[in-house]
Structures are given as C-alpha cells and as structure tokens.
Write a protein that holds these residues in place. Structure first.
Motif, PDB file in Angstrom:
ATOM      1  N   GLY A   1       0.923  -1.143  -0.175  1.00 54.09           N
ATOM      2  CA  GLY A   1       0.244  -0.038  -0.076  1.00 54.09           C
ATOM      3  C   GLY A   1       0.827   1.198   0.070  1.00 54.09           C
ATOM      4  N   THR A   2       2.061   1.136   0.541  1.00 52.64           N
ATOM      5  CA  THR A   2       2.879   2.452   0.766  1.00 52.64           C
ATOM      6  C   THR A   2       3.346   2.471  -0.625  1.00 52.64           C
ATOM      7  N   SER A   3       3.959   1.588  -1.360  1.00 52.90           N
ATOM      8  CA  SER A   3       4.772   1.988  -2.577  1.00 52.90           C
ATOM      9  C   SER A   3       3.344   2.408  -3.566  1.00 52.90           C
ATOM     10  N   GLY A   4       2.209   1.975  -3.443  1.00 53.22           N
ATOM     11  CA  GLY A   4       1.007   2.363  -4.128  1.00 53.22           C
ATOM     12  C   GLY A   4       0.925   4.022  -3.861  1.00 53.22           C
ATOM     13  N   LEU A   5       0.727   4.376  -2.661  1.00 54.23           N
ATOM     14  CA  LEU A   5       0.780   5.810  -2.352  1.00 54.23           C
ATOM     15  C   LEU A   5       1.947   6.598  -2.941  1.00 54.23           C
ATOM     16  N   HIS A   6       3.015   6.013  -2.817  1.00 54.30           N
ATOM     17  CA  HIS A   6       4.236   6.873  -3.471  1.00 54.30           C
ATOM     18  C   HIS A   6       4.231   6.941  -4.844  1.00 54.30           C
TER      19      HIS A   6
ATOM     20  N   ILE B   1       0.919   5.588   9.824  1.00 54.39           N
ATOM     21  CA  ILE B   1       1.904   6.655   9.203  1.00 54.39           C
ATOM     22  C   ILE B   1       2.035   6.817   7.787  1.00 54.39           C
ATOM     23  N   ALA B   2       1.887   5.346   6.934  1.00 53.72           N
ATOM     24  CA  ALA B   2       2.251   5.578   5.783  1.00 53.72           C
ATOM     25  C   ALA B   2       1.305   6.451   4.880  1.00 53.72           C
ATOM     26  N   SER B   3       0.293   6.821   5.367  1.00 54.19           N
ATOM     27  CA  SER B   3      -0.687   7.812   4.379  1.00 54.19           C
ATOM     28  C   SER B   3      -0.392   9.240   4.485  1.00 54.19           C
TER      29      SER B   3
ATOM     30  N   ALA C   1      -7.215  11.433   1.781  1.00 52.16           N
ATOM     31  CA  ALA C   1      -8.057  11.279   2.778  1.00 52.16           C
ATOM     32  C   ALA C   1      -7.925   9.604   3.150  1.00 52.16           C
ATOM     33  N   VAL C   2      -8.405   9.299   4.385  1.00 52.98           N
ATOM     34  CA  VAL C   2      -8.236   7.748   4.786  1.00 52.98           C
ATOM     35  C   VAL C   2      -9.494   7.358   5.227  1.00 52.98           C
ATOM     36  N   GLU C   3     -10.037   6.376   5.025  1.00 51.43           N
ATOM     37  CA  GLU C   3     -10.949   5.638   5.569  1.00 51.43           C
ATOM     38  C   GLU C   3     -10.477   4.961   6.923  1.00 51.43           C
TER      39      GLU C   3
ATOM     40  N   SER D   1      -7.531   3.963   0.806  1.00 48.09           N
ATOM     41  CA  SER D   1      -8.503   3.028   1.073  1.00 48.09           C
ATOM     42  C   SER D   1      -7.851   1.575   1.562  1.00 48.09           C
ATOM     43  N   CYS D   2      -6.753   1.619   2.237  1.00 46.65           N
ATOM     44  CA  CYS D   2      -5.866   0.528   2.408  1.00 46.65           C
ATOM     45  C   CYS D   2      -6.643  -0.064   3.854  1.00 46.65           C
ATOM     46  N   GLU D   3      -7.738   0.462   4.276  1.00 42.97           N
ATOM     47  CA  GLU D   3      -8.517  -0.098   5.510  1.00 42.97           C
ATOM     48  C   GLU D   3      -9.861  -0.475   5.197  1.00 42.97           C
ATOM     49  N   ALA D   4     -10.154  -0.113   3.742  1.00 42.55           N
ATOM     50  CA  ALA D   4     -11.776  -0.154   3.473  1.00 42.55           C
ATOM     51  C   ALA D   4     -11.960  -0.989   2.158  1.00 42.55           C
TER      52      ALA D   4
ATOM     53  N   PHE E   1      -5.118   0.567  -2.177  1.00 42.35           N
ATOM     54  CA  PHE E   1      -5.599  -0.617  -1.197  1.00 42.35           C
ATOM     55  C   PHE E   1      -4.376  -0.962  -0.751  1.00 42.35           C
ATOM     56  N   GLY E   2      -4.264  -1.731   0.406  1.00 39.47           N
ATOM     57  CA  GLY E   2      -3.138  -2.369   0.923  1.00 39.47           C
ATOM     58  C   GLY E   2      -3.617  -3.865   1.370  1.00 39.47           C
ATOM     59  N   PHE E   3      -2.615  -4.806   1.263  1.00 40.09           N
ATOM     60  CA  PHE E   3      -2.972  -6.204   1.481  1.00 40.09           C
ATOM     61  C   PHE E   3      -2.136  -6.761   2.445  1.00 40.09           C
TER      62      PHE E   3
HETATM   63  C1  LIG Z   1      -2.046  -0.762   5.895  1.00 38.83           C
HETATM   64  C2  LIG Z   1      -2.295   0.878   5.572  1.00 38.83           C
HETATM   65  C3  LIG Z   1      -1.238   1.310   4.701  1.00 38.83           C
HETATM   66  C4  LIG Z   1      -0.271   0.570   3.775  1.00 38.83           C
HETATM   67  O1  LIG Z   1       0.389  -0.307   4.266  1.00 38.83           O
HETATM   68  P1  LIG Z   1       1.453  -1.524   3.740  1.00 38.83           P
HETATM   69  O2  LIG Z   1       1.660  -2.237   4.856  1.00 38.83           O
HETATM   70  O3  LIG Z   1       2.479  -0.565   2.968  1.00 38.83           O
HETATM   71  O4  LIG Z   1       0.703  -2.214   2.622  1.00 38.83           O
HETATM   72  C5  LIG Z   1      -1.433   2.671   4.157  1.00 38.83           C
HETATM   73  N1  LIG Z   1      -2.078   3.368   4.925  1.00 38.83           N
HETATM   74  C6  LIG Z   1      -3.130   2.884   5.854  1.00 38.83           C
HETATM   75  C7  LIG Z   1      -4.209   3.861   6.301  1.00 38.83           C
HETATM   76  C8  LIG Z   1      -3.114   1.571   6.189  1.00 38.83           C
HETATM   77  O5  LIG Z   1      -3.830   1.347   7.206  1.00 38.83           O
END
Ligand SMILES: *Cc1c(COP(=O)(O)O)cnc(C)c1O
Length: 412
Positions: free
Chosen positions: A75-80, A102-104, A145-147, A173-176, A195-197
C-alpha cells in the motif's frame, strides 16, 4: 539443550495437537483455495510479470467500481507512485489526517511535499470536512483522505470539496476494501484510490497493494513507474509474458525515474483466491463486529465505533475507546494487562504529527489537533479476525472489563 540432543525429541512447537491459548490481535484467513492457487502458480514457472497480477487487478478494480487497477508491492509503494503520478513535489501542500497509520502521511514526505493536518470528527474519526475546507491554500495540491478503521464517513463531502477547489482527492482505502457509502465503493470517491494487503487487512497477499482509478493516463504512469520507468503500451518490454520481439531495446530503456514496486505472481495468486472469498470474509467480520457490539454496548466506560447511515461496512479492525477522563497511562496499563493475559490489544493510532521526525521537521506540537490527540490516547484495538469465536469474544471482553475495573479501583 545438551550437545547432540536429537531434534526429534525437542519439545513440539505449539500446533494443532498442543494449542496455546493466546488470542492474537489479527490472523489471516488462508484456506485450501489460496494454497492451491499459490502452488499452481509456483508450478507454472511464471513468477513475475504474468497473468495472475492482471487477474487480481481486474478483480479489485471491479470491486472498487473503477476502470483500472495497478498492482504494486505494498500500500505504501502505491501511495508513493500516486504522489509522483500527480506531480506533487517540493513546495506543495497535501491536506491529510493526523489520526492514521503513518504510511498515509509518509508518502507526502517521500516527494518532498508538506503534510498539512486537519483535526478529526470525534464520532467518525475521519477529517472534519469543515476544518478541511478551511485548510485549503494556494499551495494545496491534493487532499489525501483515509477511511480510518474502514469507516467511509465524509468521503462524499471530501469529494465535493475537492471538486469545488479543483484539486485531486486521493483516497487511502488501505483499510476499506469492500466498504461502501451510499452505494458507492471506497476507492471510487477520489481521482485515485489505494488498497493495501498486509496480513491484518480484510484480504491479504502477504505484502501488496493496488492503485485504482478511472484515469487511464494516471494508471499508465503508475504502471511505468512501478516497473523501473519502462514504457507501457505497444512499445512495452513484456507482452503476454514474453519479451516484445518488435522492440528489442525496451527492457533496458527507462523513460522516467521508476522503482521496482511490482507485485510477484505468487502474491497475486493469493490475492485472486482471497478476492473469490471476499463476500464470505466480509460477512464473517461483520459477525465478529456484531458480537463485540452486543457484548460491550452497555459498558459506560467505553465508546464503541459509530457507523453512519448508508454505510456498508467491511470491518478492518475493532477499536473501542475509553470514556473521556481516562489518561494515556491508564489506557496503556489496560493494554499491558490484556497482553499479560494472552489477549492481543494495541494503541491504534498514535498521532502522526507527534511522531519525533514530524515534530522535528515541521514543528508540530501537542495541542495542535486536540480531538485527534484526545481520541488517540484512549483507543484500544481488540483482537479481530474471521475465525474469532463467540467464546473468544467473551474472553476478550471479560479481560478488558477486568483491566478497566482494576484502573477504576486504583483511582479510588
Ligand atoms: C495498511 C495501511 C497502509 C499501507 O500499508 P502497507 O503495509 O504498505 O501495505 C497505508 N495506509 C493505511 C491507512 C493503512 O492502514
């Protein structure tokens, strides 16, 4: 262990024959379907840049109501990649929430931009839309925005604010995954969603992520950057799993600064199998959430999650919070007490703006976002996963109540 002690006589690890009674915070739900698909992929000989990632992309994009899906390594690399694709950089501001993983916010730092935090709404725990609109300046390049905890509250409001100010809405939407608001799936409110997995999410690929969007140009840019900046389209290096015979130089020509953020085929296979079971998974999680709600509803020491009307929740975690008046030290002592009794619990989330490197870099101080700070010192995430039984829910809640009772006694 004495030298030469035969390994076969060592104490057996805890397993099906010798259960240990820890109730962890989370646990992935991996069935034979997943195992078969992963093994099949290993036997196929195609471990990168193959058909599984594409299948997984189509499944997730469809579920999120978007035209394109771009699988990535996290998810972090996607956001980057999204930050890069939107051209956000030094001197730019991105508005976001201080109450998140913190990744968001870190993705804003990766490109040298400045995170501008706005305080949250105490009910939904997402950014307060009124404060958000006031924080927009000439430098604002996007809203991220974060869900939070999977709650989609205010996403429609953020989308209209973004449209009014002609700036993109990025949806973390990593949590949604599979949550929707007013019939609209999370991931589809913004110009782009991620999204994150990771194994504690609704579905897992071990590590992995997915960018979803209707914007073809943006999707193509992300595809190129996840693959070392190689060309996409008819010139691309690999077509249908084979090196492109019409473009011999393509593999080692790099059109832009890229990364290796590709999702391996084994991980994508796990994701495809999990997506097939998504409805079953969402239902199981709803049942666990219902069990917690029912059991804890009447407890005056606790505030339970608020789910707004029109919301179809796909639960990520179950986070309760202590009533106002409890201190961070009391909350931490309750969490420690639960852990000592083999019940997982965690302090989701400490405020991002109070992390040491944020304070140092941007001068954030305690008191700047009072609601986020007040909420964050009283939250407790409880064990939450598909196979959690009613009996285990009862044990978790009883342990929580005993630990709260102990803190109440200490106060006198
Ligand atoms: C899980 C999560 C991510 C991404 O996490 P990864 O471990 O890099 O997949 C990003 N933002 C939020 C709000 C998360 O909960």
């Amino acid at each position: 262990m004495p030298k030469g002690f035969p390994m076969s006589q060592a104490a057996p690890l805890p397993g099906p024959t010798m259960p240990h009674h820890e109730i962890p915070l989370s646990r992935p739900d991996i069935s034979e379907v997943e195992i078969d698909m992963v093994v099949e992929t290993m036997r196929s000989g195609r471990l990168a840049l193959g058909p599984m990632a594409e299948r997984f992309e189509k499944l997730v994009a469809a579920r999120a109501g978007c035209r394109f899906g771009v699988s990535v390594s996290s998810g972090t690399s996607g956001l980057h990649l999204v930050m890069r694709a939107l051209g956000i950089g030094p001197g730019d501001e991105v508005i976001t929430t201080p109450f998140s993983f913190i990744a968001s916010s870190n993705c804003i730092l990766y490109v040298g931009a400045k995170p501008v935090f706005v305080d949250i709404c105490p009910k939904t725990l997402n950014m307060d839309p009124g404060l958000l609109e006031k924080a927009i300046t000439r430098r604002t390049k996007a809203i991220l925005a974060v869900e939070t905890f999977g709650n989609p509250a205010h996403m429609d409001a953020y989308a209209s604010i973004a449209a009014r100010h002609e700036i993109p809405l990025i949806e973390d939407s990593c949590e949604a995954l599979a949550t929707s608001l007013g019939g609209r799936p999370c991931g589809s409110f913004g110009r782009v969603g991620v999204f994150g997995f990771y194994p504690n999410k609704q579905i897992t690929t071990g590590e992995g992520g997915m960018i979803v969007t209707d914007d073809e140009r943006l999707a193509d840019l992300c595809r190129s950057m996840r693959n070392q900046g190689r060309a996409i389209g008819p010139d691309q290096a690999v077509i249908d799993g084979r090196h492109n015979p019409r473009n011999v130089g393509a593999w080692l020509r790099h059109e832009r600064l890229g990364y290796n953020y590709r999702m391996p085929e084994i991980n994508a296979a796990l994701g495809v199998a999990q997506m097939r079971r998504l409805d079953e998974i969402v239902l199981k999680r709803q049942q666990v959430a219902d069990a917690y709600m029912k059991r804890l509803m009447a407890n005056p020491n606790l505030v339970l999650p608020t789910i707004c009307p029109d919301t179809l929740m796909s639960w990520f975690v179950f986070v309760v919070r202590l009533a106002t008046g409890y201190t961070a030290a009391e909350r931490d002592s309750i969490i420690a007490g639960m852990r000592n009794h083999d019940v997982g619990a965690a302090d989701y989330f400490p405020c991002i703006h109070l992390q040491p490197f944020y304070r140092e870099e941007f001068g954030y101080e305690p008191g700047m976002f009072p609601i986020a700070e007040s909420v964050s010192q009283r939250t407790i995430a409880l064990p939450f996963y598909n196979s959690l039984s009613q009996r285990e829910v009862d044990i978790v809640c009883a342990t929580l109540e005993v630990m709260i009772g102990r803190e109440n006694l200490r106060r006198g």
